[in-house]
Motif scaffolding. Structure first.
Motif, PDB file in Angstrom:
ATOM      1  N   PHE A 132       0.860  -1.180   0.000  1.00 30.36           N
ATOM      2  CA  PHE A 132       0.000   0.000   0.000  1.00 30.36           C
ATOM      3  C   PHE A 132       0.898   1.232   0.000  1.00 30.36           C
ATOM      4  CE2 PHE A 132      -2.766   3.217   1.916  1.00 30.36           C
ATOM      5  CZ  PHE A 132      -3.931   3.021   1.176  1.00 30.36           C
ATOM      6  N   PRO A 133       0.558   2.265  -0.777  1.00 32.01           N
ATOM      7  CA  PRO A 133       1.439   3.444  -0.876  1.00 32.01           C
ATOM      8  C   PRO A 133       1.766   4.048   0.489  1.00 32.01           C
ATOM      9  CG  PRO A 133      -0.293   3.541  -2.538  1.00 32.01           C
ATOM     10  CD  PRO A 133      -0.633   2.389  -1.641  1.00 32.01           C
ATOM     11  N   LYS A 134       3.049   4.273   0.740  1.00 34.40           N
ATOM     12  CA  LYS A 134       3.453   4.897   1.997  1.00 34.40           C
ATOM     13  C   LYS A 134       2.853   6.305   2.081  1.00 34.40           C
ATOM     14  CE  LYS A 134       5.744   3.626   4.872  1.00 34.40           C
ATOM     15  NZ  LYS A 134       7.181   3.426   5.099  1.00 34.40           N
ATOM     16  N   ASP A 137      -3.866   7.382   1.744  1.00 38.49           N
ATOM     17  CA  ASP A 137      -5.087   7.738   2.466  1.00 38.49           C
ATOM     18  C   ASP A 137      -5.559   6.560   3.311  1.00 38.49           C
ATOM     19  OD1 ASP A 137      -7.563   8.566   3.336  1.00 38.49           O
ATOM     20  OD2 ASP A 137      -8.270   9.230   1.365  1.00 38.49           O
ATOM     21  N   ILE A 138      -5.620   6.745   4.609  1.00 39.39           N
ATOM     22  CA  ILE A 138      -6.027   5.669   5.519  1.00 39.39           C
ATOM     23  C   ILE A 138      -7.462   5.228   5.249  1.00 39.39           C
ATOM     24  CG2 ILE A 138      -6.856   7.208   7.327  1.00 39.39           C
ATOM     25  CD1 ILE A 138      -4.918   3.926   7.856  1.00 39.39           C
ATOM     26  N   ILE A 164      -7.819  -3.323   9.113  1.00 35.67           N
ATOM     27  CA  ILE A 164      -6.418  -2.958   8.922  1.00 35.67           C
ATOM     28  C   ILE A 164      -5.562  -3.785   9.872  1.00 35.67           C
ATOM     29  CG2 ILE A 164      -4.712  -1.109   9.068  1.00 35.67           C
ATOM     30  CD1 ILE A 164      -6.881   0.882   8.419  1.00 35.67           C
ATOM     31  N   ILE A 165      -4.583  -4.495   9.319  1.00 35.32           N
ATOM     32  CA  ILE A 165      -3.617  -5.219  10.149  1.00 35.32           C
ATOM     33  C   ILE A 165      -2.215  -4.905   9.655  1.00 35.32           C
ATOM     34  CG2 ILE A 165      -5.073  -7.102  10.964  1.00 35.32           C
ATOM     35  CD1 ILE A 165      -4.081  -8.805   8.610  1.00 35.32           C
ATOM     36  N   PRO A 166      -1.258  -4.705  10.580  1.00 37.44           N
ATOM     37  CA  PRO A 166      -1.434  -4.698  12.037  1.00 37.44           C
ATOM     38  C   PRO A 166      -2.002  -3.370  12.544  1.00 37.44           C
ATOM     39  CG  PRO A 166       0.828  -4.181  11.507  1.00 37.44           C
ATOM     40  CD  PRO A 166       0.150  -4.479  10.195  1.00 37.44           C
ATOM     41  N   TYR A 167      -2.485  -3.418  13.776  1.00 38.76           N
ATOM     42  CA  TYR A 167      -2.897  -2.208  14.490  1.00 38.76           C
ATOM     43  C   TYR A 167      -1.631  -1.523  14.987  1.00 38.76           C
ATOM     44  CZ  TYR A 167      -5.099   0.718  18.074  1.00 38.76           C
ATOM     45  OH  TYR A 167      -5.515   1.776  18.844  1.00 38.76           O
ATOM     46  N   ILE A 168      -1.497  -0.218  14.733  1.00 37.87           N
ATOM     47  CA  ILE A 168      -0.284   0.496  15.145  1.00 37.87           C
ATOM     48  C   ILE A 168      -0.566   1.209  16.474  1.00 37.87           C
ATOM     49  CG2 ILE A 168       1.514   2.100  14.443  1.00 37.87           C
ATOM     50  CD1 ILE A 168       1.164  -0.331  12.599  1.00 37.87           C
ATOM     51  N   ARG A 169      -0.121   0.609  17.531  1.00 41.57           N
ATOM     52  CA  ARG A 169      -0.408   1.138  18.862  1.00 41.57           C
ATOM     53  C   ARG A 169       0.383   2.418  19.144  1.00 41.57           C
ATOM     54  NH1 ARG A 169       0.523  -2.120  24.611  1.00 41.57           N
ATOM     55  NH2 ARG A 169      -0.468  -0.555  25.957  1.00 41.57           N
ATOM     56  N   GLY A 170      -0.296   3.362  19.769  1.00 41.16           N
ATOM     57  CA  GLY A 170       0.364   4.586  20.203  1.00 41.16           C
ATOM     58  C   GLY A 170       0.613   5.590  19.095  1.00 41.16           C
ATOM     59  N   GLU A 175      -1.588   8.698  10.770  1.00 36.02           N
ATOM     60  CA  GLU A 175      -0.154   8.570  10.488  1.00 36.02           C
ATOM     61  C   GLU A 175       0.267   7.126  10.217  1.00 36.02           C
ATOM     62  OE1 GLU A 175       2.180  10.359  13.553  1.00 36.02           O
ATOM     63  OE2 GLU A 175       0.867  12.100  13.748  1.00 36.02           O
ATOM     64  N   TRP A 176      -0.667   6.193  10.306  1.00 36.66           N
ATOM     65  CA  TRP A 176      -0.304   4.780  10.194  1.00 36.66           C
ATOM     66  C   TRP A 176       0.409   4.452   8.888  1.00 36.66           C
ATOM     67  CZ3 TRP A 176      -4.669   1.067  12.300  1.00 36.66           C
ATOM     68  CH2 TRP A 176      -4.758   1.220  13.686  1.00 36.66           C
ATOM     69  N   THR A 177      -0.132   4.902   7.778  1.00 35.37           N
ATOM     70  CA  THR A 177       0.448   4.494   6.493  1.00 35.37           C
ATOM     71  C   THR A 177       1.828   5.099   6.259  1.00 35.37           C
ATOM     72  OG1 THR A 177      -0.641   6.279   5.260  1.00 35.37           O
ATOM     73  CG2 THR A 177      -1.845   4.189   5.473  1.00 35.37           C
ATOM     74  N   ALA A 178       2.127   6.187   6.953  1.00 35.07           N
ATOM     75  CA  ALA A 178       3.464   6.775   6.853  1.00 35.07           C
ATOM     76  C   ALA A 178       4.464   6.040   7.738  1.00 35.07           C
ATOM     77  CB  ALA A 178       3.427   8.253   7.223  1.00 35.07           C
ATOM     78  N   ARG A 179       3.971   5.419   8.800  1.00 38.15           N
ATOM     79  CA  ARG A 179       4.840   4.786   9.787  1.00 38.15           C
ATOM     80  C   ARG A 179       5.059   3.293   9.544  1.00 38.15           C
ATOM     81  NH1 ARG A 179       4.735   7.879  14.658  1.00 38.15           N
ATOM     82  NH2 ARG A 179       5.923   6.190  15.629  1.00 38.15           N
TER      83      ARG A 179
END
Length: 260
Positions: A132-134, A137-138, A164-170, A175-179
């Motif tokens: 998925f593109p870094k 759009d989430i 969505i997996i994995p769940y990005i805790r914290g 910002e998930w797709t960037a991280r």
């Protein structure tokens, strides 16, 4: 390896009845799928439950077989077609590749990529994913029709989900797709022939029922699913709206070819 490509094509699609015979650029979708598949150079057959599809495919010079109307999945239809082809020809196949009848833009390199997975004798089933593109759009990633997956360092699937997996805790969800590098599933499969026969005899499992994803049944029963990564664009057609988008994409391809 002796490989056969089978394309399941059911007439009574819930979201798009008659889809295989719908026109895309003046040619039936199922014929455009077969046009692409045969470029890969493998024997190929359409597995259908409808005489109209059979007539269209055979009229275009391609091979098709009739299968039961009672199948619950394309995998079951593919398995029946494999038996029919082997009985009719006396040929035995090692690998079966399932290319859906709504994938008119399937890349022949993806078919070869799937087949190459079986050079590893530990692989039972193979499929494809796309990064998925870094920073993408989430909201696109949240679409439950876009199946997500996680895999091991060895490239085997650990789980598929509509969530969505994995769940990005914290981390704020925006910002998930960037991280993190997420992966989405491309629904093309390869199977060892004996594995295909086995998995179609398995009863449905709790995870499969929960997510409505049959590949979870295979994982729950201990089969390995190797995931190869592909960056090729695939436009599957599930709805009339998808067909309209595919028409636009086809015109763009034609324009690029005319300029080349």
């Amino acid at each position: 390896m002796n490989t056969l490509i089978i394309t399941p094509a059911r007439y009574d699609s819930t979201r798009f009845p008659g889809k295989p015979l719908a026109q895309l650029g003046g040619r039936e979708i199922i014929l455009r799928v077969m046009d692409r598949i045969t470029q890969a150079g493998y024997p190929a057959v359409v597995a259908t439950d409808d005489e109209r599809i059979l007539t269209s495919v055979e009229g275009a010079g391609y091979q098709a077989v009739m299968t039961s109307r009672s199948h619950h999945s394309g995998t079951d239809r593919v398995c029946e077609a494999l038996g029919s082809v082997e009985s009719a020809t006396g040929e035995k196949y090692d690998i079966v590749i399932n290319v859906q009848g709504d994938e008119p833009f399937i890349d022949t390199d993806q078919i070869r990529l799937l087949e190459s997975c079986f050079e590893d004798p530990s692989v039972d089933i193979a499929t494809l994913s796309r990064p998925f593109p870094k920073g993408g759009d989430i909201k696109l990633l949240e679409d439950p029709n876009l199946v997500k997956l996680v895999k091991s360092p060895q490239g085997n699937a650990l789980y598929f989900s509509r969530s969505i997996i994995p769940y990005i805790r914290g981390v704020d969800k925006e910002e998930w797709t960037a991280r993190h590098q997420f992966h989405t599933h491309i629904g093309v499969y390869g199977y060892r022939a004996e594995v295909l026969r086995e998995i179609t005899q398995l009863p449905r499992t709790p995870l499969e029922k929960a997510e409505s994803l049959e590949q979870l049944r295979w994982l729950e029963n201990g089969y390995s699913i190797r995931v190869a990564e592909s960056n090729s664009s695939n436009i599957g057609i599930d709805t009339p709206e998808d067909l309209a988008a595919a028409e636009v994409y086809l015109q763009e391809i034609s324009q690029r070819q005319n300029k080349a």
